[in-house]
Design an enzyme around this catalytic site. Structure first.
Site, mmCIF file in Angstrom:
data_model
loop_
_atom_site.group_PDB
_atom_site.id
_atom_site.type_symbol
_atom_site.label_atom_id
_atom_site.label_comp_id
_atom_site.label_asym_id
_atom_site.label_seq_id
_atom_site.Cartn_x
_atom_site.Cartn_y
_atom_site.Cartn_z
ATOM 1 N N THR A 173 -1.442 31.047 3.489
ATOM 2 C CA THR A 173 -1.032 32.330 2.931
ATOM 3 C C THR A 173 -2.293 33.164 2.703
ATOM 4 O OG1 THR A 173 0.917 31.422 1.837
ATOM 5 C CG2 THR A 173 -0.078 33.357 0.808
ATOM 6 N N VAL A 202 12.706 32.065 0.280
ATOM 7 C CA VAL A 202 11.658 33.021 -0.080
ATOM 8 C C VAL A 202 10.760 32.358 -1.114
ATOM 9 C CG1 VAL A 202 11.145 35.271 -1.087
ATOM 10 C CG2 VAL A 202 13.165 34.999 0.370
ATOM 11 N N THR A 224 -1.665 31.568 -3.883
ATOM 12 C CA THR A 224 -1.358 30.801 -2.678
ATOM 13 C C THR A 224 -1.033 29.375 -3.091
ATOM 14 O OG1 THR A 224 -2.202 29.998 -0.558
ATOM 15 C CG2 THR A 224 -3.823 30.310 -2.303
ATOM 16 N N GLY A 225 -0.135 28.749 -2.359
ATOM 17 C CA GLY A 225 0.251 27.389 -2.701
ATOM 18 C C GLY A 225 1.752 27.220 -2.585
HETATM 19 N N1 GLY Z 1 2.931 30.587 -1.383
HETATM 20 C C1 GLY Z 1 3.615 30.884 -0.192
HETATM 21 C C2 GLY Z 1 4.970 30.365 -0.142
HETATM 22 O O1 GLY Z 1 5.302 29.430 -0.851
HETATM 23 O O2 GLY Z 1 5.756 30.885 0.618
#
Ligand code: GLY
Length: 304
Positions: A173, A202, A224-225
């Site tokens: 990401t 999502v 991010t993660g």
């Molecule tokens: N952090 C990006 C997702 O989980 O879609």
């Protein structure tokens, strides 16, 4: 006019061959820094950086987006401007070349904050955002990633996939946070989500307050993660609360946010923050995190 601050990320996890990300991170943060150096806005800087990150197949966003269980990309992206808390987001889009530009168009050209799926794509098309066929995202590498994930009956996220999983060499990401010379903050985040994810899933990236947040009163944040962990903890907004309401310094608030992520949901991921004071901060619960920062001409790339 004061100085500027900019930080970008390319994902977190177990990062194999981290040196291969360095030229890309340096190039992209430099482009954003040039813009801010010339007096450009934080909004334009994060938009530019995330667009460039989306165009680089090294990362899990835009062109490099991973594929869902049906073999198509469903991208998510959001942008927020700390001047007035204006924001735009799109989710589940698979025909928009740069989802972050669609999110920005939602922010600037609609009465809404968040559009999804076919409606988001139709809105983007009407507003002359560049469209691509679904096949644009179905690259041989992403199709191979999906085949491996299906063979192992797993979903794989970002570099986290590498924890014993097949996608060891990638993905991330992306995001950017900035403070411009006028002192205004902005943040942007974009992702393809998880390989082999359920259609319609999502994550946190397009959700204001979870994967992205900006408020001149506190900070700009991009996460991010594992998106589910950041959604459940409203993590990006939490950093703003820690700075504005509890008075923590920028790095202390960033560290505290990750501490809470781990304590409350055993969360896996990372975040980058630019504070109202211009401090660039990062924290992670993962072994690796790809970032680059630029503060008044000084560039710092970190791949661990
Ligand atoms: N952090 C990006 C997702 O989980 O879609």
């Amino acid at each position: 006019m004061s100085g500027y601050s900019l930080m970008i990320h390319g994902g977190a996890g177990v990062i194999r061959n981290p040196e291969r990300f360095e030229p890309s991170l340096h190039r992209i943060v430099s482009a954003g820094a040039d813009l801010l150096e010339r007096g450009g806005t934080a909004r334009d800087a994060v938009s530019l950086c995330v667009t460039l990150l989306e165009d680089d197949p090294l990362y899990n966003a835009g062109f490099g987006s991973v594929l869902n269980a049906d073999g198509v990309a469903e991208c998510d992206a959001a942008i927020m401007d700390g001047r007035d808390l204006s924001a735009g987001a799109v989710a589940g889009v698979g025909r928009i070349k740069n989802p972050i530009l669609a999110a920005r168009t939602v922010m600037e050209n609609s009465a809404h904050v968040f559009l999804i799926g076919a409606g988001a794509e139709a809105f983007a098309r009407r507003n002359n955002v560049e469209m691509v066929p679904e096949s644009y995202f179905q690259t041989p590498e992403r199709l191979a990633d999906l085949a491996r994930a299906k063979a192992r009956n797993e979903t794989a996220l970002d570099h986290v996939a590498s924890q014993g999983a097949p996608s060891a060499k990638k993905l991330g990401t992306v995001g950017a946070v900035a403070r411009d010379r006028a002192g205004n903050l902005a943040a942007a985040t974009s992702t393809g989500g998880m390989t082999n994810k359920l259609p319609g899933r999502v994550g946190d990236s397009p959700v204001i307050g979870a994967g992205v947040f900006a408020d001149n009163a506190s900070c700009a944040v991009s996460c991010t993660g594992v998106g589910e962990h950041f959604l459940r903890t409203s993590l990006a907004r939490t950093v703003g609360f820690l700075i504005e309401d509890l008075g923590l310094e920028t790095q202390a608030a960033t560290d505290e946010a990750i501490r809470r992520l781990v304590e409350k949901v055993s969360g896996v991921g990372a975040l980058i923050v630019v504070g109202r004071d211009g401090v660039c901060a990062r924290a992670q619960s993962t072994p690796g995190l790809l970032t680059a920062s630029a503060r008044d001409g000084v560039i710092n790339v970190k791949t661990a």
